[in-house]
Design an enzyme around this catalytic site. Structure first.
Site, short mmCIF file in Angstrom:
data_model
loop_
_atom_site.label_atom_id
_atom_site.label_comp_id
_atom_site.label_asym_id
_atom_site.label_seq_id
_atom_site.Cartn_x
_atom_site.Cartn_y
_atom_site.Cartn_z
N TRP A 1 0.83 -1.20 0.00
CA TRP A 1 0.00 0.00 0.00
C TRP A 1 0.87 1.26 0.00
O TRP A 1 0.54 2.26 -0.62
CB TRP A 1 -0.93 -0.01 1.21
CG TRP A 1 -1.85 1.18 1.29
CD1 TRP A 1 -3.03 1.34 0.65
CD2 TRP A 1 -1.64 2.37 2.05
NE1 TRP A 1 -3.59 2.55 0.97
CE2 TRP A 1 -2.75 3.21 1.83
CE3 TRP A 1 -0.62 2.81 2.90
CZ2 TRP A 1 -2.87 4.46 2.42
CZ3 TRP A 1 -0.76 4.05 3.49
CH2 TRP A 1 -1.86 4.86 3.25
N HIS A 2 2.01 1.19 0.68
CA HIS A 2 2.93 2.34 0.71
C HIS A 2 3.72 2.46 -0.59
O HIS A 2 4.21 3.54 -0.91
CB HIS A 2 3.89 2.22 1.90
CG HIS A 2 3.25 2.57 3.19
ND1 HIS A 2 2.66 1.64 4.01
CD2 HIS A 2 3.10 3.76 3.82
CE1 HIS A 2 2.18 2.23 5.08
NE2 HIS A 2 2.42 3.52 4.99
N GLY A 3 3.88 1.36 -1.32
CA GLY A 3 4.60 1.39 -2.59
C GLY A 3 5.26 0.06 -2.86
O GLY A 3 5.37 -0.79 -1.97
#
Length: 132
Positions: A66-68
């Site tokens: 989700w963060h990358g």
């Protein structure tokens, strides 16, 4: 309101109940709990701790992504999954053997230890270990 003094958490579960609560609770409710419910309903894995631990890996890998898609976020997710499953085993073991007494000193020590594990996680998240 989205953070409830996470740096005085006594363990990693407590930390995630205090840190970025809207995101943490959403992932807990819509990923972890649904996975555990589904696995329990289908009875594919009967061991509740195994289901819970697999759920933690799924949850934290998804939070990392989700963060990358960068390596540091994936490793950060794996790191927290390992912390959660490790704490799960320790908590169960300590309930059985009562190795760690509950007193003010151990409560303080738990906060210090948790803080350092969390800070190391932030170091991983920063990406500095992966860049030369």
């Amino acid at each position: 309101e989205n953070f409830n003094k996470p740096f005085i958490s006594k363990n990693i579960k407590d930390f995630w109940n205090r840190w970025h609560m809207s995101l943490s609770f959403w992932f807990r409710d819509y990923v972890f709990m649904r996975f555990v419910f589904w696995m329990t309903k289908k009875k594919w894995i009967k061991n509740r701790m195994a289901v819970s631990n697999i759920g933690y890996f799924l949850l934290f890998m998804l939070m990392g992504v989700w963060h990358g898609l960068a390596l540091q976020y994936i490793v950060y997710g794996l790191y927290h999954a390992v912390l959660m499953t490790g704490y799960n085993f320790f908590e169960k073991w300590n309930k059985k053997y009562k190795w760690l007494p509950a007193n003010r000193f151990t409560a303080f020590l738990a906060i210090v230890i948790t803080f350092h594990f969390v800070c190391f996680g932030f170091y991983i998240f920063s990406g500095k270990p992966f860049h030369h």
